[in-house]
Enzyme design. Structure first.
Site, mmCIF file in Angstrom:
data_model
loop_
_atom_site.group_PDB
_atom_site.id
_atom_site.type_symbol
_atom_site.label_atom_id
_atom_site.label_comp_id
_atom_site.label_asym_id
_atom_site.label_seq_id
_atom_site.Cartn_x
_atom_site.Cartn_y
_atom_site.Cartn_z
ATOM 1 N N GLY A 190 8.138 14.123 37.462
ATOM 2 C CA GLY A 190 8.580 13.404 36.265
ATOM 3 C C GLY A 190 7.829 13.886 35.038
ATOM 4 O O GLY A 190 6.629 14.144 35.113
ATOM 5 N N GLY A 213 2.915 15.490 44.021
ATOM 6 C CA GLY A 213 3.913 16.350 44.675
ATOM 7 C C GLY A 213 3.699 17.813 44.304
ATOM 8 O O GLY A 213 3.570 18.694 45.167
ATOM 9 N N ASP A 247 1.569 7.712 35.567
ATOM 10 C CA ASP A 247 1.146 6.680 36.528
ATOM 11 C C ASP A 247 -0.368 6.604 36.710
ATOM 12 O O ASP A 247 -0.870 5.620 37.245
ATOM 13 C CB ASP A 247 1.775 6.946 37.905
ATOM 14 C CG ASP A 247 3.284 7.074 37.849
ATOM 15 O OD1 ASP A 247 3.885 6.458 36.956
ATOM 16 O OD2 ASP A 247 3.855 7.788 38.696
ATOM 17 N N ARG A 297 4.883 3.803 40.075
ATOM 18 C CA ARG A 297 4.996 4.065 41.525
ATOM 19 C C ARG A 297 4.168 3.067 42.327
ATOM 20 O O ARG A 297 4.282 1.878 42.103
ATOM 21 C CB ARG A 297 4.591 5.508 41.853
ATOM 22 C CG ARG A 297 5.572 6.537 41.335
ATOM 23 C CD ARG A 297 5.513 7.798 42.124
ATOM 24 N NE ARG A 297 4.144 8.272 42.275
ATOM 25 C CZ ARG A 297 3.786 9.221 43.116
ATOM 26 N NH1 ARG A 297 4.689 9.801 43.883
ATOM 27 N NH2 ARG A 297 2.543 9.620 43.190
ATOM 28 N N ARG A 346 13.772 -14.104 30.719
ATOM 29 C CA ARG A 346 14.447 -12.822 30.476
ATOM 30 C C ARG A 346 13.615 -11.700 31.069
ATOM 31 O O ARG A 346 12.393 -11.822 31.198
ATOM 32 C CB ARG A 346 14.590 -12.553 28.971
ATOM 33 C CG ARG A 346 15.457 -13.552 28.243
ATOM 34 C CD ARG A 346 16.939 -13.345 28.548
ATOM 35 N NE ARG A 346 17.784 -14.199 27.732
ATOM 36 C CZ ARG A 346 18.113 -15.460 28.016
ATOM 37 N NH1 ARG A 346 17.657 -16.029 29.117
ATOM 38 N NH2 ARG A 346 18.898 -16.151 27.208
ATOM 39 N N HIS A 379 12.064 4.557 31.804
ATOM 40 C CA HIS A 379 11.796 5.917 31.312
ATOM 41 C C HIS A 379 11.344 5.968 29.855
ATOM 42 O O HIS A 379 10.894 7.020 29.399
ATOM 43 C CB HIS A 379 13.026 6.802 31.529
ATOM 44 C CG HIS A 379 13.323 7.011 32.984
ATOM 45 N ND1 HIS A 379 13.991 6.070 33.732
ATOM 46 C CD2 HIS A 379 13.015 8.023 33.828
ATOM 47 C CE1 HIS A 379 14.080 6.494 34.981
ATOM 48 N NE2 HIS A 379 13.497 7.670 35.067
ATOM 49 N N ARG A 401 8.014 7.352 29.497
ATOM 50 C CA ARG A 401 7.784 8.795 29.663
ATOM 51 C C ARG A 401 8.069 9.572 28.380
ATOM 52 O O ARG A 401 7.782 10.775 28.313
ATOM 53 C CB ARG A 401 8.669 9.335 30.792
ATOM 54 C CG ARG A 401 8.374 8.709 32.141
ATOM 55 C CD ARG A 401 8.295 9.716 33.255
ATOM 56 N NE ARG A 401 9.433 10.552 33.396
ATOM 57 C CZ ARG A 401 10.240 10.564 34.468
ATOM 58 N NH1 ARG A 401 10.022 9.731 35.457
ATOM 59 N NH2 ARG A 401 11.227 11.404 34.539
HETATM 60 O O1 F6P Z 1 5.850 9.445 38.448
HETATM 61 C C1 F6P Z 1 6.395 9.145 37.217
HETATM 62 C C2 F6P Z 1 7.534 8.191 37.351
HETATM 63 O O2 F6P Z 1 7.989 7.908 36.053
HETATM 64 C C3 F6P Z 1 7.230 6.922 38.150
HETATM 65 O O3 F6P Z 1 6.507 5.980 37.424
HETATM 66 C C4 F6P Z 1 8.620 6.486 38.536
HETATM 67 O O4 F6P Z 1 8.614 5.733 39.737
HETATM 68 C C5 F6P Z 1 9.321 7.787 38.761
HETATM 69 O O5 F6P Z 1 8.614 8.783 38.046
HETATM 70 C C6 F6P Z 1 10.761 7.778 38.297
HETATM 71 O O6 F6P Z 1 11.319 9.004 38.566
HETATM 72 P P1 F6P Z 1 12.785 9.464 38.156
HETATM 73 O O7 F6P Z 1 12.602 10.375 36.981
HETATM 74 O O8 F6P Z 1 13.290 10.173 39.359
HETATM 75 O O9 F6P Z 1 13.584 8.248 37.805
#
Ligand code: F6P
Length: 369
Positions: A15, A126, A149, A193, A287, A293, A296
């Site tokens: 990710g 990974g 994470d 995660r 709520r 995302h 990110r």
């Molecule tokens: O490892 C980063 C992360 O954003 C996690 O927090 C989350 O579980 C996972 O990747 C989500 O991944 P994807 O991009 O496959 O939705």
């Protein structure tokens, strides 16, 4: 004697996280200053494994011009993927089933074809496990710890985490006023995660009233009790921050999608379940907000940018000093190197005795236990 380095490659896997571009920029410039050529591999290892998919061949020369001005940008100019791990590559069988095969030997031959002497692999557990396997097979590799994470071992932090926590905190801050205006319970689900770092840090910084993390099995009645206690004190709203991997005491975890060949399970959905349960047990209007995302994205904070630049430069310095099979890490005394073997396959959870968690308890935050 090891062959002198002339050409290195850099790739980003898993990710994406804010700061990836700053690492790429730092690696490229530091390598160029040593007279090395630097190549970028597109989409993890896909660029080198499947050149036919890419108009530029999937592996392309990074120049100062190509990395200029990218350090403050989110995402990765190289692209990333969390599918198609070369150690467990999914293959469709004639009988319709899908099997995993190890394509790492083949991958090594592609590095040789491109005359790449060393690899900087930027990723989470990974990607670093793949990096470790490639190192064992003879490729010179240095890993760089990336993930929002913060769940990688042997480093004080990963880049991307600070940006994610900063954004989550701002979101929680904003939810206080609307929750209070409507006397509601707001449940905020954050990524992370199997570790509760984002929820813990953003929850405490954002003055949440309950924080549920994977490391502490929760009892929903305890969370409801906290909300009732606040009501009794005249505080008619509450904020509950929930990590996507949080689990009830029975160990049940909510999934968006189960694991399949070539792809890990996808966590999520616990926020909605908690909101519903709290609404039922407290009778309050509730709520849920899933940040997902959004955590990110965006420009890396100065902390993440600096960490990323330091990691990238340290990766090149490490290669120049003959290091391989290591990950750049942040220690108390600055940037250091730890063996990939020690990092690969381990998840760093929130230690139950850590002072941040204790701070939450001292402030009266419920952890659902
Ligand atoms: O490892 C980063 C992360 O954003 C996690 O927090 C989350 O579980 C996972 O990747 C989500 O991944 P994807 O991009 O496959 O939705």
């Amino acid at each position: 004697m090891t062959k002198p380095i002339k050409r290195i490659a850099v790739c980003t896997g898993g990710g994406d996280a804010p700061g990836l571009n700053a690492v790429i920029q730092s690696v490229m410039i530091a390598a160029d200053n040593l007279g090395w050529q630097c190549y970028g591999i597109r989409d993890g290892f896909n660029g080198i494994m499947f050149p036919e998919r890419y108009p530029d061949g999937g592996v392309y020369r990074l120049t100062r011009a190509k990395v200029r001005g990218i350090g403050n940008l989110g995402g990765t100019i190289l692209g990333s993927t969390n599918k198609g791990n070369p150690l467990h590559f999914p293959v469709n069988m004639p009988d319709g089933s899908v099997r995993e095969i190890d394509r790492s030997d083949e991958l090594l031959t592609y590095f040789a074809t491109h005359e790449i002497d060393a690899l900087v692999s930027i990723g989470g557990d990974g990607s670093l496990t793949i990096a470790d396997a490639l190192h064992r097979k003879g490729l010179r590799v240095i890993g760089v710890p990336k993930t929002i994470d913060n769940d990688l071992d042997k480093t004080l932090t990963t880049f991307g985490f600070d940006t994610a926590v900063g954004f989550a905190t701002e979101c929680i801050d904003r939810l206080h006023s609307t929750a209070e205006s409507h006397q509601r319970v707001m449940v905020v689900e954050v990524m992370g995660r199997y570790a509760g770092w984002i929820a813990l840090h953003a929850g405490i910084a954002g003055n949440a009233h309950a924080i549920l993390i994977p490391e502490i099995g929760f009892d929903i009645d305890k969370v409801a009790a906290k909300i009732r206690e606040r009501e009794a004190d005249g505080h008619l709203y509450s904020i509950v921050v929930v990590a996507e991997g949080a689990q009830a005491r029975d160990g049940h975890r909510e999934l968006v999608a189960p694991a399949e060949v070539g792809h890990a399970e996808r966590l999520g959905g616990i926020g909605g379940i908690i909101a519903q349960a709290l609404s039922q047990s407290t009778g309050k209007d509730t709520r849920v907000v899933v940040l997902g995302h959004l955590l990110r994205g965006g420009s890396p904070t100065s902390f993440d940018r600096l960490a990323a630049l330091r990691f990238g430069a340290a990766a090149v310095r490490g290669l120049d000093a003959g290091k391989t099979g290591v990950m750049v890490s942040l220690g108390v005394d600055g940037v250091d190197y730890v063996s990939l073997e020690e990092v690969a396959g381990h998840i760093r959870n929130v230690p139950i005795g850590c002072d941040t968690l204790q701070t939450g308890r001292d402030l009266g935050i419920s952890f659902g236990d």
